[in-house]
Write an enzyme that holds these catalytic residues in place. Structure first.
Site, mmCIF file in Angstrom:
data_model
loop_
_atom_site.group_PDB
_atom_site.id
_atom_site.type_symbol
_atom_site.label_atom_id
_atom_site.label_comp_id
_atom_site.label_asym_id
_atom_site.label_seq_id
_atom_site.Cartn_x
_atom_site.Cartn_y
_atom_site.Cartn_z
ATOM 1 N N GLU A 175 1.033 -1.211 -0.118
ATOM 2 C CA GLU A 175 0.097 0.087 0.082
ATOM 3 C C GLU A 175 0.890 1.242 -0.009
ATOM 4 O O GLU A 175 0.295 2.444 0.340
ATOM 5 C CB GLU A 175 -1.071 0.103 1.234
ATOM 6 C CG GLU A 175 -2.664 -0.055 0.731
ATOM 7 C CD GLU A 175 -3.420 -0.042 1.846
ATOM 8 O OE1 GLU A 175 -4.672 -0.189 1.434
ATOM 9 O OE2 GLU A 175 -3.080 0.049 3.053
ATOM 10 N N LEU A 233 -6.830 -18.208 4.861
ATOM 11 C CA LEU A 233 -8.180 -18.642 4.315
ATOM 12 C C LEU A 233 -9.502 -18.380 4.985
ATOM 13 O O LEU A 233 -10.421 -19.080 4.827
ATOM 14 C CB LEU A 233 -7.992 -20.232 4.300
ATOM 15 C CG LEU A 233 -6.855 -20.790 3.605
ATOM 16 C CD1 LEU A 233 -6.829 -22.241 4.056
ATOM 17 C CD2 LEU A 233 -6.940 -20.752 2.022
ATOM 18 N N ASP A 266 -5.085 -7.664 8.816
ATOM 19 C CA ASP A 266 -3.807 -6.785 9.395
ATOM 20 C C ASP A 266 -3.708 -7.318 10.491
ATOM 21 O O ASP A 266 -2.490 -7.599 11.021
ATOM 22 C CB ASP A 266 -4.396 -5.531 9.388
ATOM 23 C CG ASP A 266 -4.627 -4.934 7.820
ATOM 24 O OD1 ASP A 266 -3.889 -5.571 6.919
ATOM 25 O OD2 ASP A 266 -5.286 -3.947 7.695
ATOM 26 N N ARG A 309 -14.889 -6.607 17.006
ATOM 27 C CA ARG A 309 -14.998 -5.394 17.249
ATOM 28 C C ARG A 309 -15.107 -4.478 16.048
ATOM 29 O O ARG A 309 -14.612 -5.117 15.253
ATOM 30 C CB ARG A 309 -13.665 -5.197 18.233
ATOM 31 C CG ARG A 309 -13.583 -5.860 19.429
ATOM 32 C CD ARG A 309 -12.234 -5.651 19.914
ATOM 33 N NE ARG A 309 -12.182 -6.539 21.336
ATOM 34 C CZ ARG A 309 -11.212 -6.894 22.123
ATOM 35 N NH1 ARG A 309 -10.096 -6.232 21.727
ATOM 36 N NH2 ARG A 309 -11.232 -7.424 23.036
HETATM 37 O O1 RIB Z 1 -6.976 -4.015 5.275
HETATM 38 C C1 RIB Z 1 -7.915 -3.086 5.588
HETATM 39 C C2 RIB Z 1 -7.390 -1.919 5.227
HETATM 40 O O2 RIB Z 1 -7.311 -1.786 4.194
HETATM 41 C C3 RIB Z 1 -8.442 -0.543 5.892
HETATM 42 O O3 RIB Z 1 -8.134 0.055 6.871
HETATM 43 C C4 RIB Z 1 -8.277 0.605 4.777
HETATM 44 O O4 RIB Z 1 -7.532 1.585 5.166
HETATM 45 C C5 RIB Z 1 -7.683 -0.355 3.671
HETATM 46 O O5 RIB Z 1 -6.405 -0.072 3.276
#
Ligand code: RIB
Length: 311
Positions: free
Chosen positions: A141, A222, A253, A286
């Site tokens: 990203e 998965l 994440d 959450r």
């Molecule tokens: O992986 C989730 C994230 O992807 C979000 O918080 C959003 O910002 C995107 O980048």
């Protein structure tokens, strides 16, 4: 305490909830709108921080209204902004997220904005972090050049490099050469290898494609099924934990931040996968992406309950 570092995205998530997601041309009456800290890089570092790591995120944001939301998040969390460039001329990144309240699934549009200003120079300016860290973590990203520079420095100092190849972007395949751990989800696995992963045998074949590209360890997440690991000799499958999900944004994440924490602490892979699985499982119960990340004691309690393992 392990030290996890790496460049990554900082984004403000603008999230709307509705009883169902609109189709093209449709307007749906929603229930709630929230602004909150997000971005894969920032979410993963927040997850690692709450899971017990000392973290440093290398990134970029503007000094605007959205940037202040991120600034408040780092202050509240006690996370350092030392390696985050705050540029008055930059626009802080945003993500427009739609959540279906019935099944917690989402759709996301990301405006990369300031994240595209993160370049190899920013990574090299933070070379000292690579010397002292225990694990390096990044995603797709920011910019491709940033990922190459991160790999160069992780290799120079012999630090485990975890690449979460999300979201899918066109990249030269050399980017994967020498990666210690790659962590695609099912969709990214198919996009990068051309193999749809419905079964564990599919996972094995997709992993073989990553090995051909030079990756050393492959972890395919998965979703509600769990995660698959192989290094070409050994295979491990860790089932997901059944929970009532309210928002799945940031679940991947959470998994990556938890996994990096575990690797930074020297846990064996199976335990690291269990640690990551528990981190992700709690996060989906959450709201929010960064705000949904669990704390270390919660992860350890769930590990003991679900897997009978202790750290
Ligand atoms: O992986 C989730 C994230 O992807 C979000 O918080 C959003 O910002 C995107 O980048």
């Amino acid at each position: 305490m392990g030290k996890v570092i790496g460049p990554g995205s900082l984004i403000v998530d603008v999230t709307g909830f509705a009883p169902h997601l609109p189709v093209a041309g449709e307007s749906v009456k929603g229930s709630t709108l929230r602004f909150g800290p997000g971005g894969k890089g920032s979410n993963q570092m927040t997850a690692a921080h709450r899971a017990g790591s000392d973290v440093r995120l290398i990134g970029c944001r503007g000094n605007d209204f959205l940037g202040q939301i991120l600034e408040k998040h780092y202050k509240t969390e006690g996370m350092s902004e030392e390696y985050i460039a705050i540029l008055p001329e930059a626009e802080t990144a945003s993500a427009l997220i739609e959540i279906d309240e019935t099944d917690a699934q989402n759709r996301i549009i990301v405006i990369f904005a300031a994240n595209e200003l993160v370049k190899r120079e920013n990574v090299y300016a933070a070379e000292n972090l690579f010397v002292e860290c225990d694990a390096v973590l990044t995603q797709f990203e920011t910019t491709v050049d940033t990922v190459f520079a991160t790999k160069e420095l992780a290799q120079k100092y012999g630090k485990p490099f975890i690449l979460n190849p999300a979201p899918f972007i066109e990249v030269p395949t050399e980017i994967f050469d020498g990666i210690d751990y790659i962590t695609p989800n099912e969709t990214e696995t198919e996009q990068f290898t051309g193999i749809a992963v419905d079964t564990l045998d599919d996972c094995k074949r997709a992993a073989a494609k990553f090995f051909e590209m030079g990756v050393k360890n492959v972890i395919i997440t998965l979703g509600v099924r769990g995660s698959y690991y192989t290094n070409g000799k050994e295979e491990i499958f860790v089932p997901a934990i059944k929970v009532k999900a309210v928002e799945t944004t940031g679940a991947g994440d959470a998994f990556n931040g938890g996994f990096a924490t575990a690797i930074a602490e020297g846990m064996p892979v199976e335990k690291a996968l269990q640690f990551a699985t528990c981190t992700a499982a709690i996060s989906v119960t959450r709201l929010g992406s960064s705000p949904s990340m669990p704390y270390r004691h919660e992860i350890l309690d769930l590990m003991k309950k679900e897997f009978g393992t202790e750290v």
